[in-house]
Scaffold this motif. Structure first.
Motif, PDB file in Angstrom:
ATOM      1  N   ILE A 190      39.799 -34.994 -24.170  1.00 15.57           N
ATOM      2  CA  ILE A 190      38.357 -34.994 -23.940  1.00 15.57           C
ATOM      3  C   ILE A 190      38.075 -35.392 -22.491  1.00 15.57           C
ATOM      4  CG2 ILE A 190      36.147 -35.994 -24.622  1.00 15.57           C
ATOM      5  CD1 ILE A 190      37.313 -36.492 -27.378  1.00 15.57           C
ATOM      6  N   GLY A 191      37.269 -34.580 -21.830  1.00 16.76           N
ATOM      7  CA  GLY A 191      36.891 -34.888 -20.445  1.00 16.76           C
ATOM      8  C   GLY A 191      37.754 -34.153 -19.435  1.00 16.76           C
TER       9      GLY A 191
ATOM     10  N   PRO B  35      40.293  -6.436 -17.170  1.00 17.14           N
ATOM     11  CA  PRO B  35      38.827  -6.457 -17.288  1.00 17.14           C
ATOM     12  C   PRO B  35      38.290  -7.685 -18.013  1.00 17.14           C
ATOM     13  CG  PRO B  35      39.677  -4.280 -17.790  1.00 17.14           C
ATOM     14  CD  PRO B  35      40.862  -5.192 -17.699  1.00 17.14           C
ATOM     15  N   ALA B  36      38.974  -8.124 -19.077  1.00 14.06           N
ATOM     16  CA  ALA B  36      38.507  -9.274 -19.861  1.00 14.06           C
ATOM     17  C   ALA B  36      39.711 -10.021 -20.416  1.00 14.06           C
ATOM     18  CB  ALA B  36      37.599  -8.826 -21.000  1.00 14.06           C
ATOM     19  N   LEU B  37      39.524 -11.324 -20.648  1.00 14.25           N
ATOM     20  CA  LEU B  37      40.587 -12.163 -21.198  1.00 14.25           C
ATOM     21  C   LEU B  37      40.103 -12.823 -22.481  1.00 14.25           C
ATOM     22  CD1 LEU B  37      41.952 -13.828 -17.934  1.00 14.25           C
ATOM     23  CD2 LEU B  37      43.268 -12.405 -19.504  1.00 14.25           C
ATOM     24  N   PRO B  38      40.987 -13.012 -23.466  1.00 16.25           N
ATOM     25  CA  PRO B  38      40.569 -13.569 -24.753  1.00 16.25           C
ATOM     26  C   PRO B  38      40.284 -15.059 -24.731  1.00 16.25           C
ATOM     27  CG  PRO B  38      42.930 -13.163 -24.750  1.00 16.25           C
ATOM     28  CD  PRO B  38      42.400 -12.591 -23.473  1.00 16.25           C
ATOM     29  N   VAL B  39      41.015 -15.834 -23.900  1.00 24.23           N
ATOM     30  CA  VAL B  39      40.862 -17.292 -23.919  1.00 24.23           C
ATOM     31  C   VAL B  39      41.503 -17.878 -22.669  1.00 24.23           C
ATOM     32  CG1 VAL B  39      43.061 -17.685 -25.128  1.00 24.23           C
ATOM     33  CG2 VAL B  39      41.202 -19.344 -25.395  1.00 24.23           C
ATOM     34  N   ARG B  40      40.991 -19.009 -22.200  1.00 23.71           N
ATOM     35  CA  ARG B  40      41.650 -19.725 -21.102  1.00 23.71           C
ATOM     36  C   ARG B  40      42.904 -20.383 -21.670  1.00 23.71           C
ATOM     37  NH1 ARG B  40      40.096 -21.309 -16.196  1.00 23.71           N
ATOM     38  NH2 ARG B  40      37.967 -20.583 -16.613  1.00 23.71           N
TER      39      ARG B  40
ATOM     40  N   VAL C 172      54.933 -25.548 -24.711  1.00 21.49           N
ATOM     41  CA  VAL C 172      53.672 -26.297 -24.742  1.00 21.49           C
ATOM     42  C   VAL C 172      52.538 -25.377 -24.302  1.00 21.49           C
ATOM     43  CG1 VAL C 172      52.399 -28.296 -23.901  1.00 21.49           C
ATOM     44  CG2 VAL C 172      54.887 -28.416 -24.137  1.00 21.49           C
ATOM     45  N   ALA C 173      51.426 -25.437 -25.021  1.00 16.99           N
ATOM     46  CA  ALA C 173      50.249 -24.643 -24.672  1.00 16.99           C
ATOM     47  C   ALA C 173      49.037 -25.548 -24.546  1.00 16.99           C
ATOM     48  CB  ALA C 173      49.988 -23.577 -25.733  1.00 16.99           C
ATOM     49  N   LEU C 174      48.182 -25.224 -23.594  1.00 14.50           N
ATOM     50  CA  LEU C 174      46.927 -25.942 -23.415  1.00 14.50           C
ATOM     51  C   LEU C 174      45.813 -24.911 -23.502  1.00 14.50           C
ATOM     52  CD1 LEU C 174      46.448 -28.968 -22.861  1.00 14.50           C
ATOM     53  CD2 LEU C 174      46.004 -28.373 -20.479  1.00 14.50           C
ATOM     54  N   VAL C 175      44.917 -25.074 -24.490  1.00 14.89           N
ATOM     55  CA  VAL C 175      43.820 -24.140 -24.713  1.00 14.89           C
ATOM     56  C   VAL C 175      42.535 -24.935 -24.943  1.00 14.89           C
ATOM     57  CG1 VAL C 175      45.302 -22.337 -25.695  1.00 14.89           C
ATOM     58  CG2 VAL C 175      44.283 -24.059 -27.197  1.00 14.89           C
TER      59      VAL C 175
ATOM     60  N   ALA D 189      34.299 -20.631 -26.120  1.00 15.50           N
ATOM     61  CA  ALA D 189      32.989 -20.298 -25.577  1.00 15.50           C
ATOM     62  C   ALA D 189      32.397 -21.424 -24.738  1.00 15.50           C
ATOM     63  CB  ALA D 189      32.030 -19.937 -26.712  1.00 15.50           C
ATOM     64  N   ASN D 190      32.968 -22.630 -24.843  1.00 13.52           N
ATOM     65  CA  ASN D 190      32.452 -23.780 -24.090  1.00 13.52           C
ATOM     66  C   ASN D 190      33.619 -24.704 -23.761  1.00 13.52           C
ATOM     67  OD1 ASN D 190      31.097 -25.906 -22.957  1.00 13.52           O
ATOM     68  ND2 ASN D 190      29.799 -26.333 -24.721  1.00 13.52           N
ATOM     69  N   THR D 191      34.247 -24.485 -22.616  1.00 17.81           N
ATOM     70  CA  THR D 191      35.438 -25.260 -22.246  1.00 17.81           C
ATOM     71  C   THR D 191      35.118 -26.719 -21.952  1.00 17.81           C
ATOM     72  OG1 THR D 191      35.160 -24.545 -19.939  1.00 17.81           O
ATOM     73  CG2 THR D 191      36.617 -23.227 -21.331  1.00 17.81           C
ATOM     74  N   ARG D 192      33.834 -27.069 -21.809  1.00 21.02           N
ATOM     75  CA  ARG D 192      33.463 -28.461 -21.545  1.00 21.02           C
ATOM     76  C   ARG D 192      33.687 -29.367 -22.749  1.00 21.02           C
ATOM     77  NH1 ARG D 192      27.767 -27.990 -18.099  1.00 21.02           N
ATOM     78  NH2 ARG D 192      28.632 -26.802 -16.333  1.00 21.02           N
ATOM     79  N   LYS D 193      33.875 -28.774 -23.905  1.00 22.25           N
ATOM     80  CA  LYS D 193      34.089 -29.585 -25.110  1.00 22.25           C
ATOM     81  C   LYS D 193      35.471 -30.222 -25.136  1.00 22.25           C
ATOM     82  CE  LYS D 193      30.865 -27.198 -28.206  1.00 22.25           C
ATOM     83  NZ  LYS D 193      30.715 -26.460 -29.490  1.00 22.25           N
ATOM     84  N   GLY D 194      36.343 -29.772 -24.242  1.00 20.82           N
ATOM     85  CA  GLY D 194      37.676 -30.363 -24.190  1.00 20.82           C
ATOM     86  C   GLY D 194      38.768 -29.332 -24.403  1.00 20.82           C
ATOM     87  N   ALA D 195      39.986 -29.824 -24.438  1.00 26.68           N
ATOM     88  CA  ALA D 195      41.145 -28.946 -24.590  1.00 26.68           C
ATOM     89  C   ALA D 195      42.068 -29.479 -25.669  1.00 26.68           C
ATOM     90  CB  ALA D 195      41.892 -28.822 -23.264  1.00 26.68           C
ATOM     91  N   VAL D 196      42.986 -28.627 -26.110  1.00 32.16           N
ATOM     92  CA  VAL D 196      43.964 -29.003 -27.121  1.00 32.16           C
ATOM     93  C   VAL D 196      45.353 -28.673 -26.593  1.00 32.16           C
ATOM     94  CG1 VAL D 196      44.695 -28.768 -29.513  1.00 32.16           C
ATOM     95  CG2 VAL D 196      42.308 -28.356 -28.895  1.00 32.16           C
ATOM     96  N   GLN D 197      46.258 -29.638 -26.706  1.00 37.90           N
ATOM     97  CA  GLN D 197      47.650 -29.368 -26.369  1.00 37.90           C
ATOM     98  C   GLN D 197      48.387 -29.049 -27.664  1.00 37.90           C
ATOM     99  OE1 GLN D 197      49.882 -31.924 -23.572  1.00 37.90           O
ATOM    100  NE2 GLN D 197      51.488 -32.057 -25.136  1.00 37.90           N
ATOM    101  N   LEU D 198      49.014 -27.885 -27.697  1.00 38.84           N
ATOM    102  CA  LEU D 198      49.712 -27.415 -28.884  1.00 38.84           C
ATOM    103  C   LEU D 198      51.212 -27.328 -28.605  1.00 38.84           C
ATOM    104  CD1 LEU D 198      47.302 -24.465 -29.787  1.00 38.84           C
ATOM    105  CD2 LEU D 198      47.296 -26.759 -30.764  1.00 38.84           C
TER     106      LEU D 198
END
Length: 323
Positions: free
Chosen positions: A116-117, A199-204, A212-215, A220-229
């Motif tokens: 978060i943040g 032209p377009a991307l599905p997700v950051r 390790v993945a960070l999404v 639709a709103n990346t300000r809500k935070g990220a998840v490490q998978l």
């Protein structure tokens, strides 16, 4: 695009006008060795532009009207298949993110960690990049990057590539019109990284060493935070998504091309988004373009389709095979 390199095309053209010539005549006229000519003939046979004529077993060129149209149809089918693969991956990723969103609260899943943040996210990106040993790949939707963001990325990028880590980045086609992002891409390529656009991307997304993945929590709103998978299955799916998109992306230094219908990748993606019910604003966000640019593109498409409204444009696009 059709699998014809310059040499093979030259042989095909010569055979169309001199189809009775043998190997020696063709090789002499084209300035090739017989081995080079035979390799080109094998390629033409694979592409079904040459056929064996009975009973003498000689090969003859297929007419361009039949042969090249057949090649084009196969290429269209391949591109459609790849687009369907990307769409299936996008749906799967959305499903996975929704599933994990319900699991964070229980804190029973070690394979998912919510951040978060922006400070926490940036710190984690720095940590993951420092741990990378062989590969770092990213999706960067959102259009042109800010000068501050690009400047902050450079020291980290330089450190990662300097350790021999392969870095591949996919941006939106819209960044080609931004001088700062284009300069950054040239700089990164000069270090040994690779940059492509779509032209377009599905997700950051950020993937480190395919483990390790960070999404974003909410694409639709990346300000809500990220998840490490770190779950092997989830990461493998994200890696597959990246490779599908990377395969069809255009290198930053190359020009984007129009398809056989005369459409750019952005125009085709805009039509698809609007057909799915997206608003102009939503399409602008997905394409990384301004609302004014999207509306100008749509007006141009409607004019080319000779349509007075969007519904009519959608019907005409379908009739013409644009969608």
């Amino acid at each position: 695009m059709l699998g014809l390199d310059e040499r093979t095309e030259t042989v095909y053209r010569m055979m169309l006008t001199h189809h009775r010539w043998g190997i020696k005549e063709l090789a002499h006229q084209l300035g090739m060795t017989e081995d080079e000519l035979r390799a080109a003939l094998d390629r033409l046979t694979d592409l079904r532009l040459l056929i064996e004529s009975a009973p003498r077993g000689e090969v003859a060129p297929v007419s361009p009207e039949v042969g090249l149209q057949s090649l084009l149809r196969r290429r269209q089918e391949e591109l459609q298949h790849r687009q369907e693969e990307v769409e299936r991956c996008r749906i799967a990723i959305t499903s996975v993110l929704d599933e994990y969103a319900d699991l964070y609260a229980n804190s029973q899943r070690r394979h998912a960690e919510q951040l978060i943040g922006i400070d926490a996210i940036q710190a984690r990106i720095g940590d993951l990049a420092a741990q990378a040993t062989f590969e770092c790949v990213t999706f960067n939707p959102g259009g042109a990057q800010s000068a501050a963001s690009l400047a902050a990325s450079k020291p980290l990028d330089e450190s990662v590539i300097g350790r021999g880590v392969m870095m591949r980045t996919v941006y939106l086609d819209s960044v080609r019109n931004d001088s700062l992002t284009a300069e950054y891409a040239d700089w990164l390529t000069g270090l040994g990284g690779e940059v492509r656009t779509v032209p377009a991307l599905p997700v950051r997304m950020l993937l480190i060493d395919r483990r390790v993945a960070l999404v974003p929590v909410d694409p639709a709103n990346t300000r809500k935070g990220a998840v490490q998978l770190t779950g092997a299955g989830v990461v493998a799916g994200l890696v597959a998504l990246f490779e599908v998109v990377w395969r069809d992306a255009t290198p930053m230094g190359a020009c984007t091309e129009r398809n056989e219908k005369g459409l750019t990748g952005q125009e085709l993606e805009l039509l698809r988004l609007l057909a799915e019910g997206s608003t102009d604003a939503g399409a602008a966000t997905r394409l990384g373009l301004s609302l004014r640019t999207v509306r100008r593109m749509m007006a141009d498409l409607m004019e080319r389709l000779d349509a007075r409204g969007r519904f009519a444009a959608g019907l005409q696009a379908g009739k013409r095979g644009w969608l």
